[in-house]
Design a protein around this motif. Sequence first.
Motif, PDB file in Angstrom:
ATOM      1  N   ILE A  97       0.827  -1.213   0.000  1.00 30.28           N
ATOM      2  CA  ILE A  97       0.000   0.000   0.000  1.00 30.28           C
ATOM      3  C   ILE A  97       0.860   1.261   0.000  1.00 30.28           C
ATOM      4  N   GLY A  98       2.055   1.177   0.574  1.00 28.65           N
ATOM      5  CA  GLY A  98       2.946   2.328   0.497  1.00 28.65           C
ATOM      6  C   GLY A  98       2.870   3.283   1.674  1.00 28.65           C
ATOM      7  N   LEU A  99       2.369   2.793   2.822  1.00 30.48           N
ATOM      8  CA  LEU A  99       2.483   3.590   4.046  1.00 30.48           C
ATOM      9  C   LEU A  99       3.881   3.410   4.635  1.00 30.48           C
ATOM     10  N   ARG A 157      -2.135   2.615  -9.957  1.00 32.86           N
ATOM     11  CA  ARG A 157      -0.865   2.043  -9.483  1.00 32.86           C
ATOM     12  C   ARG A 157      -1.077   1.169  -8.252  1.00 32.86           C
ATOM     13  N   ALA A 158      -2.009   1.544  -7.392  1.00 35.61           N
ATOM     14  CA  ALA A 158      -2.296   0.728  -6.212  1.00 35.61           C
ATOM     15  C   ALA A 158      -2.851  -0.629  -6.623  1.00 35.61           C
ATOM     16  N   ALA A 161       1.500   8.535   6.557  1.00 34.36           N
ATOM     17  CA  ALA A 161       1.423   8.754   5.117  1.00 34.36           C
ATOM     18  C   ALA A 161       2.255   9.984   4.760  1.00 34.36           C
ATOM     19  N   ILE A 162       2.345  10.300   3.468  1.00 32.97           N
ATOM     20  CA  ILE A 162       3.361  11.280   3.074  1.00 32.97           C
ATOM     21  C   ILE A 162       3.032  12.718   3.447  1.00 32.97           C
ATOM     22  N   GLU A 163       1.781  13.035   3.712  1.00 29.22           N
ATOM     23  CA  GLU A 163       1.482  14.407   4.133  1.00 29.22           C
ATOM     24  C   GLU A 163       1.635  14.573   5.642  1.00 29.22           C
ATOM     25  N   ASP A 164       1.699  13.463   6.350  1.00 33.10           N
ATOM     26  CA  ASP A 164       1.734  13.540   7.813  1.00 33.10           C
ATOM     27  C   ASP A 164       3.042  14.138   8.311  1.00 33.10           C
ATOM     28  N   TYR A 210      10.570  11.999  -2.409  1.00 30.59           N
ATOM     29  CA  TYR A 210       9.946  11.280  -3.519  1.00 30.59           C
ATOM     30  C   TYR A 210      10.652   9.970  -3.845  1.00 30.59           C
ATOM     31  N   HIS A 211      11.931   9.894  -3.554  1.00 34.91           N
ATOM     32  CA  HIS A 211      12.645   8.642  -3.839  1.00 34.91           C
ATOM     33  C   HIS A 211      12.165   7.508  -2.930  1.00 34.91           C
ATOM     34  N   LEU A 212      11.380   7.847  -1.899  1.00 35.63           N
ATOM     35  CA  LEU A 212      10.821   6.819  -1.012  1.00 35.63           C
ATOM     36  C   LEU A 212       9.351   6.529  -1.302  1.00 35.63           C
ATOM     37  N   HIS A 213       8.760   7.263  -2.230  1.00 38.63           N
ATOM     38  CA  HIS A 213       7.338   7.045  -2.521  1.00 38.63           C
ATOM     39  C   HIS A 213       7.153   5.756  -3.311  1.00 38.63           C
ATOM     40  N   ARG A 214       6.025   5.101  -3.039  1.00 41.02           N
ATOM     41  CA  ARG A 214       5.771   3.810  -3.683  1.00 41.02           C
ATOM     42  C   ARG A 214       4.304   3.676  -4.054  1.00 41.02           C
ATOM     43  N   HIS A 215       4.072   3.077  -5.227  1.00 45.03           N
ATOM     44  CA  HIS A 215       2.753   2.576  -5.614  1.00 45.03           C
ATOM     45  C   HIS A 215       1.679   3.665  -5.515  1.00 45.03           C
ATOM     46  N   GLY A 216       0.610   3.421  -4.776  1.00 40.99           N
ATOM     47  CA  GLY A 216      -0.488   4.386  -4.742  1.00 40.99           C
ATOM     48  C   GLY A 216      -0.140   5.700  -4.070  1.00 40.99           C
ATOM     49  N   CYS A 217       0.884   5.690  -3.230  1.00 46.32           N
ATOM     50  CA  CYS A 217       1.364   6.897  -2.542  1.00 46.32           C
ATOM     51  C   CYS A 217       0.276   7.570  -1.684  1.00 46.32           C
ATOM     52  N   PRO A 218      -0.099   6.922  -0.575  1.00 47.08           N
ATOM     53  CA  PRO A 218      -1.101   7.513   0.318  1.00 47.08           C
ATOM     54  C   PRO A 218      -0.622   8.830   0.920  1.00 47.08           C
TER      55      PRO A 218
END
Lengths: 332, 332, 332, 332
Positions: free
Chosen positions: B33-35, B224-225, B49-52, B136-144
Motif C-alpha cells: 500500500i505504500g504507508l 498504481r495501487a 502517510a506522506i502528508e503527515d 519522492y525517492h521513497l514514494h511507492r505505488h499508490g502513494c497515500p
Amino acid sequence: MSGSIDFNITRMGYIEFLVTDLERARDFYVDVIGLYETERDAEHVYLRAIEDREHHCIVLRKAPQPGVSHFAFKVECEEDLDRLHAKFTTLKRPVRWLADNQRTAQGRTLLVQDPLNFAVAFYAEMASAPWLLQKYHLHRHGCPTRLDHVNVLTPDAHRGYEWYCNDLGFRPAEITEGEAPEHRIWASWLYRKATVHDIAVMNGPGPRVHHAGISLMDPMGVIRACDALAGAGYADNIERGPARHGISNALFVYIRDPDGNRFELYTGDYLTTDRNSEPLRWSLDNPRRQTYWGPPPPRRWFEEHMSVHDIMTGKPIPPTEPLLRAVPTYVD
Amino acid sequence: MSGSIDFNITRMGYIEFLVTDLERARDFYVDVIGLYETERDAEHVYLRAIEDREHHCIVLRKAPQPGVSHFAFKVECEEDLDRLHAKFTTLKRPVRWLADNQRTAQGRTLLVQDPLNFAVAFYAEMASAPWLLQKYHLHRHGCPTRLDHVNVLTPDAHRGYEWYCNDLGFRPAEITEGEAPEHRIWASWLYRKATVHDIAVMNGPGPRVHHAGISLMDPMGVIRACDALAGAGYADNIERGPARHGISNALFVYIRDPDGNRFELYTGDYLTTDRNSEPLRWSLDNPRRQTYWGPPPPRRWFEEHMSVHDIMTGKPIPPTEPLLRAVPTYVD
Amino acid sequence: MSGSIDFNITRMGYIEFLVTDLERARDFYVDVIGLYETERDAEHVYLRAIEDREHHCIVLRKAPQPGVSHFAFKVECEEDLDRLHAKFTTLKRPVRWLADNQRTAQGRTLLVQDPLNFAVAFYAEMASAPWLLQKYHLHRHGCPTRLDHVNVLTPDAHRGYEWYCNDLGFRPAEITEGEAPEHRIWASWLYRKATVHDIAVMNGPGPRVHHAGISLMDPMGVIRACDALAGAGYADNIERGPARHGISNALFVYIRDPDGNRFELYTGDYLTTDRNSEPLRWSLDNPRRQTYWGPPPPRRWFEEHMSVHDIMTGKPIPPTEPLLRAVPTYVD
Amino acid sequence: MSGSIDFNITRMGYIEFLVTDLERARDFYVDVIGLYETERDAEHVYLRAIEDREHHCIVLRKAPQPGVSHFAFKVECEEDLDRLHAKFTTLKRPVRWLADNQRTAQGRTLLVQDPLNFAVAFYAEMASAPWLLQKYHLHRHGCPTRLDHVNVLTPDAHRGYEWYCNDLGFRPAEITEGEAPEHRIWASWLYRKATVHDIAVMNGPGPRVHHAGISLMDPMGVIRACDALAGAGYADNIERGPARHGISNALFVYIRDPDGNRFELYTGDYLTTDRNSEPLRWSLDNPRRQTYWGPPPPRRWFEEHMSVHDIMTGKPIPPTEPLLRAVPTYVD
C-alpha cells in the motif's frame, strides 16, 4: 505453409460499424469518445484518431440493424491485393472488389468471406488526412490514438489460429490453452504490426465480432473516458472495467455505443518487436488471464456479440456453436 | 445547540485496526500500500502517510479478531479535551483517559463510547515525525497522502447526523435522503477540515465501521495501487472499483487487508472552504449517487462491516438493525 | 494584535485582469486554458473553474493597459464587511463601496487601498452558478479547479507578513528568511483556507502582482495545459516550467496571457489543517526553495510584474524599490 | 543499394556506459531511475527494464573515464552476423568477435568500427530473464520500459543518413533539413522497429554519442522520475526538460548520470507501422522542432557529448568538426 505467403499484411486497417441513428452515433464517437470526423455523407461518417495520417479507421454506416459490416487489413502494395484475390479464389471463397462508392478515400479494396466466414477487406492505399497528434488543443477526453485490433469469435479457435498464422502470416503474442491433454488453443492474440495484436481469435459462437480495440494515449485516458461518458449521460454504456487484463497487460474499459456495438478503450500493451519470441501461454481457467485485477466481467460480456455479414447478400450470418465451452469456469 | 460547542475538533486523527498477524499486516500496508512505519513494538505498528508531520495515522494492533478498536479525532488544544470529558460525563457516556502505554507518541487521550456506541478517542498533541512529502525517492505505488475519513454505520443515521452536527460542530458536505414524505437522512458526509468529510454516517446495522478512507496523491495512484496489489498476489483483496462515486466525486478503490479490514483509497474530492454552502442532496435510489460510473458494488460491500469495541471490556459490540432499509433498490 | 480581528476572511475570491483585447483574452482563457464563461458584457468576461459554485473567480476587463485592477477576498458574512470598513477607515486608508455596475453577481463589495498600497476587495455574497465538477464531458486541457492564490511584491515583505498575519488573521505555511543575523522575512506563504496559501507576499518593487495561482485537477493537467498551449500556437507564452517548487511542493507552469498578464497553473500542494503547526522555513539562497527540480527561471520571471491600480483614480501606482535585494544569488 | 541488404537488424539492443564508480552508478540507475539489476561482476552491472525479456539493455562497465564503449543492434539470426562480418570486411572496416568474457549472456557478438567511426556491436541471441512488466509491486519511480534508441553526432549527418538507410536498411521517420538551396540532411530519426527511431544521426563533432533514449510507461513517469531524482539529491543531474520535442512528439527529460553520461527518459512517440510513409520534414531553425514547448535547452546540451572508443585500442576517438554549423540559430 508460410512459404506460400506472397503478400504482406501490415496492420489492422479499419472497421465499419452499422448504426441505426447516424447522427446519434456520430455525436457519441466524436463528442464523447474523442474521435475526429474526416468526412461524412448521407450514409456514412468517417472517423480517425490522433495517430492516423489517413482518412479513417472507423466508419459508421447507417443500417437497419447494428453490427459489423466488415473489418479491413492494410497490405503493403497493390500487387498484394491481386495475390490475395488469387488465394481466396483458389480457396473458392466468396470474393469481390468494392465498388467505387463503397470505398470512399480508399484505393482498390478486396472484400472476401474468409474460411472462418468473416467479412474481411484488404486495401493498400488510403487518402491522407491532417495529422492530429500535435494538435493538442483539439484533443478531448480519452484521446484515442488508433484502431488497434479486432477481437472475433469462431467455433474452432484452434483452426482460426492456424488460418491467421499459417495462411496470412500473423505471429502469436499470447495464447490461451484449453484443458489437458490436448491443450487445444482456446484463444490467440495475433499480430502483424509490432503490438500485441491486430486480431484476437477466441473460441465461441461464430462468426461474431466481440469488440474493436481502440488504443489511448496514456493510462489516465481510461479514467477520463469514463468520466466523459458519465458526464454526458452514458455511464450505463460502460460495460466492463476499468480493469487490467493479464493477457496483453492492457488497462481497459469496454463500452457499448448507443446501438450496442462494443469497443474497448485500452492502453498499456507492449511492443512485439522480437518476432521469434515464444508466445506467452495462459491456462483458460487462470483468473489472472482475463482479469489481472478488477471487477469480474458481467455475463453479457461473454454472451453478447456483434453480428457478421454475408459479403454477397449483406445479411447477417447465423452463428455456429463452438467446439469447446465458451465461458471460463470462474464466471458465475 | 451549537452555542454549547466549546471545543474545536480539527480533523480525523487516526484509526486503530485490529490484526491477527502483525507481521503480515505490516508488510501489506508498507510494502504494497505504500504507508511508512514510524515505530513498532511487540503489539503495535505505527504507520504514517506522506502528508503527515506526526507519528501515525494508522495503528495496527495485534488481536485475536480483526476490527476497529477505536478511531480518533484531533482537537485544537488540551483544554478541549477537558471540555469534551465534561460533555461526555454529563451525557453519562463511558469515558476514560488512555493509559500511558496505550498512547505511544500521543499526548493526553480521552476515549469515549459516544451516544452512537462508537469507541472514539480525542487528543490534542502527537509527536512529530519526518515529513515524507518531498522524499519522492521513497514514494511507492499508490502513494497515500493521509487518513482522510472514516465511514460508519448506525441504525439511525438521521440521529447520527444530528449528533455530529449539533453536538460536535461538524458541517454537512453531502446528504443522502430517504424516501418521501419524510426525507429522513439516510447518510451524511460531514467535515471539520476543509474536505468533503472527516466522517460519513450511514444507515445500517451498527455500531459498525464500514471503511477508513485514505487519500492518494493523484488519480493515477488508484491504478498504481491496483497494479501493485495484483503484482504482489493480492488481486482478490480489491473488493470494489476502480470507479467514481457521485457523492464526493471520489475516484476510488476499496481494499480488504489480509484480515478483512476494509479501507478505501481515493482521490478527487473537493475543498469545502465555504462552510455556509448548502449541502449537496442525493436521493437514495439515484444510481449515480454511489456509482457515478463503474461496475456495481458486490453485495458484500453492503453487508460486511468491521466490528466496534466496548471501551471498558474491549469486547465487540453486537450491532442493532437499522430503522431504514440498509441497501438501495438498485443492488441486485 | 489578533485579539482585534473581529471579521473572518475565508479565502481568495477573485482577480480582475485588465486586457486590451477582450475577445482574444476570452478565447485564450476559455478555449486553451479551459476556464468557463459564466457571463459577459461589453467590458467584462466572467470566468469560473470546475470547483466553483459561484459566478466567477477571474474577471477579464477591457482596458487600455494590462495589469490587475484588484483582487478580492471572500468573508464569512455581511457584518464582516462593515467591520473591515471600520478598520480601514480608522487606518485612514482609501476605501469605497463598489457601484452596482462594478460588482456583477456580487453582493456588497468593499474596495480598499491597503497599507501595502494594493487594491483589495472584500465581499460576502456571490450569485451561484452551475457546478461543473462532474460535467466531465465539458472538461478541457489542464482542467482548472479554482483560483487558489495571488502572489504579490512589496518593498518590505516582513511588514507585509505582519499586516496579513496580525491584522487580517492569516497563518504562515512557509517562510523564506533573508540573511543572518536578522533573518528578516523575505517572503511568506499565507493562508486562510486550508491550503498552502491564499496570498504569498514577496520582497520586491511594489505594489506589484507577480501572478495569480490557478489550481489544476491532477498533475497530468500541467502537461496537458502545455500541450494545448503549444497546439494552439501559444508555446512562447509558457514562461517557466514545468517544474516543482520546494516551497508549497507545487508542480507548476507559469504562463503569460496574450497581454502579458502572468498566472501559474499548479497542483500538488498540501492541506494546512493543523493551523498551529510551525511554518516551514527556507533560506533565500537555497536553490531547492524555488526549484525543487526543473530548469532555472528566466530573469524576466523575477523582473517583470503586473501593475496595481489606485482605487480612486484607476491609475497604475509606481513601484517603490525593495529594502532587501529582489533576486536570489543563484539567478544568473 | 538496398538490394544488397541480406541481413535483418531488428532493433536497438543495448548500450555499454563507462562509469568511474560502479557502485555509485548502480545505485543511481537502480534505486533512483528504476532499472533492474540482472547480474553483476567485478567490472560490470547488467541492467534491464520492465518490457525486457532478455538479460540486459544497459551495461555499466568500470573504466577510468566515462563515455560509451559501444552500442549494439540485435539481428534476426546467426547468419545475419556472418553476412555483416562479410560486409564490414569488404568495406575494410575494423571488425572483431567479442571474447567470451566480453559478452556475458550474449551469443556470438560482432564488434565493428563503422564507416562513421562508431563502435557498434551486433548479436542475435541473448539469455532470457524474468519479465517484470506485470511485477508491478517492484516498479519504481519513472518505470523505464526499454532502451529505445541512441542519438549520435557525426560531421556529415547526410552521409550518416545514407549509411543507415542504404547500407543497413533503416527507414526515416523524421528529418531535419539544413539551409536552402541544398536542404542537406542535418539530422534524421531512423528506425528498424516500429517506433520513431532506433538511432538518430545528428550533425556535430563526431563520432560522439549524444544520449541513450530510455522509454517510460506513461507520461506521469517523466514527473515521477524528476521527483525521485530531486528527492534523492540529484536535482542538478536534470539537464533539460521536462518538455516536449516537436520531432518524435516525445515528452522528455534529459539526465546526466553521476559520471556525466547523458540519457533521455521519454514517452509519447508513435508507431511507424506504415514503412512507406513519407518522413516528416522539419527546418533546422524551426524552434518547434527541438522544443514543441518547454524551456530552452542549455548550451551544454548542444556542446557536451559522450566519447566513442576505438574497438582495437579501447581509446577514445578524437572528434572531427562538422561540415554544417552544429547549433541552431535560436540557441543563445
